[in-house]
Scaffold this motif. Structure first.
Motif, PDB file in Angstrom:
ATOM      1  N   GLN A  16      -1.583  -0.281  -3.355  1.00 26.23           N
ATOM      2  CA  GLN A  16      -0.723  -0.240  -5.408  1.00 26.23           C
ATOM      3  C   GLN A  16       0.391  -1.361  -5.343  1.00 26.23           C
ATOM      4  O   GLN A  16       0.480  -1.920  -3.891  1.00 26.23           O
ATOM      5  CB  GLN A  16       0.078   1.072  -5.154  1.00 26.23           C
ATOM      6  N   ASP A 359       1.323   7.702 -15.243  1.00 27.53           N
ATOM      7  CA  ASP A 359       0.096   6.093 -15.021  1.00 27.53           C
ATOM      8  C   ASP A 359       0.110   5.537 -12.979  1.00 27.53           C
ATOM      9  O   ASP A 359      -1.439   6.001 -12.405  1.00 27.53           O
ATOM     10  CB  ASP A 359       1.404   5.078 -15.198  1.00 27.53           C
ATOM     11  N   LYS A 362      -2.645   8.194 -11.903  1.00 28.89           N
ATOM     12  CA  LYS A 362      -4.364   8.578 -12.801  1.00 28.89           C
ATOM     13  C   LYS A 362      -4.676   6.893 -11.715  1.00 28.89           C
ATOM     14  O   LYS A 362      -5.995   7.113 -11.756  1.00 28.89           O
ATOM     15  CB  LYS A 362      -3.559   7.857 -14.024  1.00 28.89           C
ATOM     16  N   ARG A 363      -4.014   5.882 -11.569  1.00 29.16           N
ATOM     17  CA  ARG A 363      -4.284   4.563 -10.910  1.00 29.16           C
ATOM     18  C   ARG A 363      -5.452   5.201  -9.995  1.00 29.16           C
ATOM     19  O   ARG A 363      -5.488   3.667  -9.868  1.00 29.16           O
ATOM     20  CB  ARG A 363      -3.138   3.793 -11.158  1.00 29.16           C
TER      21      ARG A 363
END
Length: 655
Positions: A16, A359, A362-363
């Protein structure tokens, strides 16, 4: 005017990249100095406790602690539910993040956090863990109503109404507050856990399901029964005339509305009962005997100031609710393993699903339902009645005639002495004739089982607990066998009240099929939570540790629902060892289980099979009526649906 530049920092973490706004630094926290070290601490903690984490597991936990940071910063607002599997490390994520936020030498900030759990001892464990991690005790406030124990040692049994850590003083204002769900549910003490130094707390971390309403449902038949019984035992004397008159009038108002609904075909109206002053209400309550029979009447006396909805469902009655989780509590992260399967929670429009709304989650690209495989878990289901009344009748029989206690004893005797067992049964209620736990304990002892035996590590081998303890307990993870001696089921009127309360709409239309599905999902939620107290809660490389479960429950539909949160678990029928008379519904359930197992052997490219070919391939000899019933049950148990004369696969299993 000079131009203002906004510095953007990019902090690299595994899989991330978090963008951190320099405006956040004034709060003294960032993903760099909070999320990353909290995540590292969390991974180390879970690994130390025997968990072997794969990359998906680490990534999702990073998203969780990162979301805590973003909500504390004000970047995320609202209520979000993380429906992560049991044993995934949600509570450890809370303690790791909070202890990193308040670690010695951490950047100065003025953030304040509240942590809510259903059990007082769960909060005591959180406080001990935070202090062990270096958080100063003077920063933590523990709110509960139990009496603190004078002396406590790990593993010591805690009496009812006591806590291993006493509550802190009521006037103390501390940045970290630990509070029970019951304290959150209502206005009492709101300022203590909802605000700090005169401003709202930045974040609440809520462990388990967030139920926003206190709902009450009262069955009209039970009300009439309570009044009739009271008249009989009281003799209808002058002393009780007023309260009997009030209850008679109130029940008459309810019955009149029910009769009108039946005649007019309406869905239900709102009524009000005659209002009592506080002194009269207290006097009436004191006049009523303490008894399970009188409980509906006592409830009714407490509702005279509220508008009531009369409903004809569930044999008829009244329901009422209050929004008990204050609306002022805006920023909440709900850590709820049952969120994917508990329909009641989805009625609350204030809670959003983190999996589809955030988000950062979801990523990751992996559904929560695929994060934990239960392929090492075997679930055995006995298709017979397991409700409180059914089992109570069996438990009250003379010892030689008790069927279910003998079945459970046989299972326990078959388990190696070095393995631990956890058994769930019903709690004895005031006035009950059946002491389920006591009777079961005696039955095990008669079968030659040492119920006080200890394992090599000093932990109890046979553990019998009651329903109500299926959440927030992590001290039975050494039990490789879990037995559910019946499953707690909510009454239809109680479900109706919860449905209306969670919807926050007193006049919401009520559909029978919706209530039926709601009841089924509540049963599934309780089974999932109870099974997750055992060894399957511990994860190793994306898989639950091996465990064997035994469930007494009549309906096969629980399998399909549980497979959403316990994917790849292996299901078998728990065949009674004692001779029992077979009945059609049990035969259909047994046949359905065999069909589901057969469908699991078909190749992934076979998407349909005719019911005639299926019966011929399996060489089933049951009657046509039983076979039709079995096929109907199959569609409730797995991802195959009945289409014409065939069963059709609805989706392929993701491997």
């Amino acid at each position: 005017m000079p131009q203002t530049h906004r510095l953007r920092l990019r902090v690299a973490v595994p899989t991330q990249v978090w963008n951190v706004d320099a405006d956040d630094i004034h709060k003294g926290i960032s993903h760099h100095n909070l999320t990353v070290p909290a995540h590292q601490k969390l991974i180390a903690t879970l690994t130390r406790h025997g968990n072997d984490l794969d990359q998906n597991h680490k990534d999702v936990l990073l998203a969780l602690v990162g979301s805590m940071t973003e909500m504390a910063q004000g970047k995320i607002e609202g209520r979000y539910a993380f429906g992560l599997p049991t044993g995934f490390g949600k509570t450890s994520a809370v303690t790791s993040w909070v202890s990193t936020l308040y670690r010695p030498g951490s950047p100065r900030h003025h953030l304040s956090i509240s942590i809510a759990a259903s059990k007082v001892e769960a909060l005591c464990d959180v406080q001990r863990e935070l202090i062990r991690a270096g958080v100063p005790a003077e920063l933590i406030s523990l709110i509960h109503s139990y009496k603190g124990m004078d002396e406590w040692q790990p593993g010591m049994e805690i009496p009812e109404g006591f806590a291993s850590i006493p509550a802190t003083l009521s006037d103390e204002d501390r940045p970290i507050v630990l509070v029970t769900h019951n304290k959150v549910r209502g206005d009492a003490g709101l300022n203590r856990f909802a605000s700090y130094r005169g401003r709202p707390r930045d974040l609440m971390l809520y462990d388990e399901s967030l139920i926003i309403s206190d709902s009450t449902g009262i069955n009209i038949t039970l009300l009439r029964g309570a009044l009739g019984w009271f008249r009989e035992v009281s003799g209808d004397t002058e002393k009780y005339a007023e309260v009997i008159s009030y209850l008679t009038n109130a029940i008459g108002i309810i019955q009149t509305e029910l009769d009108w609904q039946q005649q007019s075909g309406t869905l239900g109206g709102v009524i009000s009962l005659p209002v009592l002053d506080h002194e009269t209400e207290l006097k009436y309550v004191c006049l009523l005997p303490t008894s399970n029979v009188m409980e509906p009447a006592v409830k009714l006396l407490s509702l005279h100031r509220s508008p009531l909805r009369v409903v004809s469902t569930a044999q008829g009655g009244v329901v009422q609710y209050d929004i008990s989780v204050p609306r002022e509590l805006g920023n909440i992260l709900v850590l709820d393993a049952s969120y994917p399967i508990r329909s009641l929670i989805h009625l609350d429009a204030t809670i959003r699903d983190a999996e589809t709304s955030l988000d950062v989650v979801k990523r990751i690209g992996v559904p929560f339902s695929h994060l934990k495989s239960f392929e090492n878990v075997n679930i055995n289901q006995m298709f017979t009645g397991g409700g409180r009344a059914t089992l109570g009748e069996d438990f009250l029989k003379p010892q030689p005639n008790q069927r279910m206690t003998k079945e459970i004893a046989e299972v326990v005797k078959s388990i190696p002495p070095a393995e631990a067992i956890l058994i769930f049964t019903y709690k004895k209620r005031p006035g009950d004739r059946v002491n389920f736990k006591g009777i079961l304990t005696s039955a095990l002892e008669r079968a030659g089982i040492d119920v006080r035996a200890k394992l090599a590590d000093g932990k109890s081998r046979v553990n019998i607990v009651t329903w109500g303890m299926e959440t927030n307990l992590n001290n039975y993870a050494h039990c490789s066998t879990v037995i559910l001696a019946g499953v707690l089921q909510r009454s239809p009127i109680d479900l109706t009240a919860s449905f209306i309360g969670q919807s926050d709409d007193l006049q919401k239309p009520i559909l029978t099929n919706v209530l039926r599905e709601l009841g089924s999902s509540e049963v599934t939620h309780m089974i999932y939570q109870a099974l997750s107290r055992g060894s399957c809660r511990v994860m190793q490389a994306g898989k639950a540790k091996p465990m064997t479960a035994y469930i007494v429950h009549r309906y096969p539909a629980i399998r399909g629902a549980l497979e959403k949160v316990m994917p790849k678990a292996k299901w078998c029928e728990w065949s009674p060892l004692l001779e029992v008379k077979s009945h059609p519904s049990g035969l259909a359930a047994t046949t359905a289980t065999k069909v589901v197992e057969f469908l699991g052997t078909l190749s992934n490219d076979q998407n349909s099979i005719s019911t005639t070919a299926l019966r011929k391939s399996m060489k089933l000899s049951v009657s046509p009526a039983v076979y039709v019933d079995a096929i109907r049950k199959v569609t409730q148990m797995c991802a195959w649906q009945h289409s014409g004369r065939s069963l059709v696969r609805q989706f392929h299993e993701v491997t």
